[in-house]
Design a protein around this motif. Structure first.
Motif, PDB file in Angstrom:
ATOM      1  N   TYR A  10       0.806  -1.216   0.000  1.00 10.27           N
ATOM      2  CA  TYR A  10       0.000   0.000   0.000  1.00 10.27           C
ATOM      3  C   TYR A  10       0.844   1.272   0.000  1.00 10.27           C
ATOM      4  CZ  TYR A  10      -3.825  -3.187   1.056  1.00 10.27           C
ATOM      5  OH  TYR A  10      -4.741  -4.215   1.007  1.00 10.27           O
ATOM      6  N   THR A  11       2.163   1.117   0.014  1.00 10.45           N
ATOM      7  CA  THR A  11       3.052   2.279  -0.028  1.00 10.45           C
ATOM      8  C   THR A  11       3.911   2.295  -1.290  1.00 10.45           C
ATOM      9  OG1 THR A  11       4.825   1.130   1.164  1.00 10.45           O
ATOM     10  CG2 THR A  11       3.167   2.286   2.486  1.00 10.45           C
ATOM     11  N   ASP A  12       3.751   1.298  -2.123  1.00  9.21           N
ATOM     12  CA  ASP A  12       4.518   1.176  -3.366  1.00  9.21           C
ATOM     13  C   ASP A  12       3.735   1.850  -4.495  1.00  9.21           C
ATOM     14  OD1 ASP A  12       5.765   0.434  -5.722  1.00  9.21           O
ATOM     15  OD2 ASP A  12       6.059  -1.661  -5.144  1.00  9.21           O
ATOM     16  N   HIS A  13       4.139   3.066  -4.864  1.00  6.30           N
ATOM     17  CA  HIS A  13       3.343   3.828  -5.828  1.00  6.30           C
ATOM     18  C   HIS A  13       3.316   3.179  -7.211  1.00  6.30           C
ATOM     19  CE1 HIS A  13       7.414   5.351  -6.650  1.00  6.30           C
ATOM     20  NE2 HIS A  13       6.974   5.754  -7.831  1.00  6.30           N
ATOM     21  N   GLU A  14       4.364   2.466  -7.579  1.00  6.75           N
ATOM     22  CA  GLU A  14       4.373   1.802  -8.882  1.00  6.75           C
ATOM     23  C   GLU A  14       3.363   0.649  -8.908  1.00  6.75           C
ATOM     24  OE1 GLU A  14       8.406   0.703  -9.565  1.00  6.75           O
ATOM     25  OE2 GLU A  14       9.035   2.724 -10.132  1.00  6.75           O
ATOM     26  N   ASN A  15       3.328  -0.111  -7.835  1.00  9.64           N
ATOM     27  CA  ASN A  15       2.361  -1.207  -7.725  1.00  9.64           C
ATOM     28  C   ASN A  15       0.932  -0.668  -7.681  1.00  9.64           C
ATOM     29  OD1 ASN A  15       1.450  -4.013  -7.067  1.00  9.64           O
ATOM     30  ND2 ASN A  15       0.922  -3.060  -5.114  1.00  9.64           N
ATOM     31  N   LEU A  16       0.729   0.388  -6.921  1.00  8.61           N
ATOM     32  CA  LEU A  16      -0.598   0.981  -6.807  1.00  8.61           C
ATOM     33  C   LEU A  16      -1.063   1.567  -8.139  1.00  8.61           C
ATOM     34  CD1 LEU A  16      -0.275   2.757  -3.343  1.00  8.61           C
ATOM     35  CD2 LEU A  16      -1.599   0.707  -3.870  1.00  8.61           C
ATOM     36  N   LEU A  17      -0.134   2.154  -8.880  1.00  7.58           N
ATOM     37  CA  LEU A  17      -0.500   2.699 -10.180  1.00  7.58           C
ATOM     38  C   LEU A  17      -0.966   1.593 -11.113  1.00  7.58           C
ATOM     39  CD1 LEU A  17      -0.785   4.930 -12.252  1.00  7.58           C
ATOM     40  CD2 LEU A  17       1.663   4.733 -12.743  1.00  7.58           C
ATOM     41  N   ARG A  18      -0.289   0.454 -11.098  1.00 10.12           N
ATOM     42  CA  ARG A  18      -0.719  -0.659 -11.957  1.00 10.12           C
ATOM     43  C   ARG A  18      -2.136  -1.103 -11.607  1.00 10.12           C
ATOM     44  NH1 ARG A  18       4.752  -2.307 -11.250  1.00 10.12           N
ATOM     45  NH2 ARG A  18       4.181  -3.583  -9.431  1.00 10.12           N
ATOM     46  N   ILE A  19      -2.416  -1.186 -10.306  1.00  5.62           N
ATOM     47  CA  ILE A  19      -3.735  -1.623  -9.863  1.00  5.62           C
ATOM     48  C   ILE A  19      -4.804  -0.599 -10.247  1.00  5.62           C
ATOM     49  CG2 ILE A  19      -5.159  -2.113  -7.829  1.00  5.62           C
ATOM     50  CD1 ILE A  19      -2.589  -3.179  -6.491  1.00  5.62           C
ATOM     51  N   CYS A  20      -4.538   0.674  -9.940  1.00  9.60           N
ATOM     52  CA  CYS A  20      -5.517   1.731 -10.238  1.00  9.60           C
ATOM     53  C   CYS A  20      -5.711   1.890 -11.745  1.00  9.60           C
ATOM     54  CB  CYS A  20      -5.067   3.050  -9.616  1.00  9.60           C
ATOM     55  SG  CYS A  20      -5.165   3.090  -7.811  1.00  9.60           S
ATOM     56  N   TRP A  21      -4.621   1.819 -12.481  1.00  9.00           N
ATOM     57  CA  TRP A  21      -4.708   1.955 -13.942  1.00  9.00           C
ATOM     58  C   TRP A  21      -5.607   0.857 -14.520  1.00  9.00           C
ATOM     59  CZ3 TRP A  21      -3.311   5.594 -17.424  1.00  9.00           C
ATOM     60  CH2 TRP A  21      -3.358   5.230 -18.770  1.00  9.00           C
ATOM     61  N   ASP A  22      -5.363  -0.376 -14.117  1.00 10.61           N
ATOM     62  CA  ASP A  22      -6.162  -1.489 -14.635  1.00 10.61           C
ATOM     63  C   ASP A  22      -7.636  -1.322 -14.278  1.00 10.61           C
ATOM     64  OD1 ASP A  22      -3.901  -2.630 -15.688  1.00 10.61           O
ATOM     65  OD2 ASP A  22      -3.628  -4.093 -14.080  1.00 10.61           O
TER      66      ASP A  22
END
Length: 327
Positions: free
Chosen positions: A63-75
């Motif tokens: 929940y603090t990894d912005h790259e991982n979160l971006l992939r999730i939100c983008w999808d």
């Protein structure tokens, strides 16, 4: 026009085009934002999740990894709304670059003492001159009460026991949408209604703090700008809000940008405004169709037919990206 509340976005809409305000805030017609707003929402959602994680004591993990979160939100957003837009690789890169600018700077949510995230406020202004009393044509009932101050701040942080900082991220241009004027410190401390309203609201929500810093972070156009307001400025803000409410309340023939500023309307109405660029079954845009009806039948008849108008426009409404006005 009937009015019961104000928020910075509603005031800006009214000042840009009175008729668009009538469609959105009086007829409550749904609309869909453009691709830039969708990209801004994705960036905001990533920062929101990170800020909530920090508030809950997490400084590492998914929940603090912005790259991982971006992939999730983008999808997620692409699945829900991507088909409505011409999405390109450059759009994903825009989100990546925008997030990196925040993460690498002092306003990375993980570096802040987060008090609240997406703080919504809905405050009755129980002062002289802020009461309303009218007959609601749509609901066939009498209404009275106090006008409300509404809004949502991206992030509320604590600097020390006496000082708050309210942060608002912007992914778009630093120019005033209606006038084209660049928002510098003088503009933000004197003319920006959003910061004034946030300061007034937060002085009531968090009265224990003596000082409130208002930071608007133009991530891609100048970075953070921080201003503060004193008691005299807050009194001034109340007067400004009261005048704007009265202007809207006393207006029973809202004008259109097409008539007041034809030069700007040539691109704003056709390329930006949902009601100007979206066609009805008759082939004309919603703006022209409803405006023509209003001019022939009056604003009250137009309001009485609002249910039918809403029904015809229901399928055009956006979903997730319109949860807030953030661009």
């Amino acid at each position: 026009m009937n009015i019961e509340y104000v928020r910075s976005s509603s005031i800006n809409t009214y000042e840009g085009c009175q008729f668009q305000y009538f469609l959105e805030y009086v007829l409550n017609m749904p609309s869909k934002s453009g691709k830039k707003a969708l990209l801004g929402t994705i960036v905001h959602h990533v920062l929101e999740i990170m800020a909530r994680a920090k508030k809950n004591g997490r400084t590492s993990g998914p929940y603090t990894d912005h790259e991982n979160l971006l992939r999730i939100c983008w999808d997620r957003y692409m699945k829900e709304e991507g088909h409505n837009y011409d999405i390109k690789n450059a759009d994903l890169n825009f989100c990546k670059k925008t997030l990196n600018k925040v993460i690498e700077g002092p306003y990375n949510p993980l570096k802040l003492n987060v008090l609240d995230v997406e703080k919504r406020f809905q405050i009755p202004m129980k002062s002289e001159g802020f009461s309303f009393d009218y007959y609601d044509i749509l609901n066939k009932s009498h209404k009275s009460g106090f006008y409300e101050l509404r809004g949502t701040s991206d992030l509320v942080t604590e600097i020390d026991k006496d000082t708050l900082e309210i942060i608002d991220w912007k992914t778009g241009s630093r120019k005033d949408w209606n006038t084209g004027v660049l928002k510098d410190y003088e503009y933000l401390s004197e003319k920006d209604i959003q910061l004034r309203m946030y300061d007034l609201a937060m002085s009531l929500v968090y009265p224990q703090y003596k000082t409130r810093l208002l930071t608007i972070h133009f991530i891609n156009d100048g970075g953070p700008f921080t201003v503060t307001f004193d008691d005299a400025k807050r009194k001034e803000t109340l007067d400004i809000i009261k005048n704007k409410i009265n202007n809207i309340k006393e207006n029973w023939l809202p004008t259109r940008l097409k008539e007041t500023n034809p030069k700007d309307s040539r691109w704003k109405c056709k390329n930006v405004c949902f009601f100007g660029k979206t066609k009805t079954s008759s082939g004309s845009c919603y703006c022209d169709s409803i405006h023509s009806f209003m001019m022939h039948n009056g604003i009250e008849k137009t309001m009485e037919g609002v249910s039918k108008i809403r029904e015809g426009n229901k399928e055009s409404a956006s979903k997730t990206s319109d949860r807030r006005n953030i661009y």
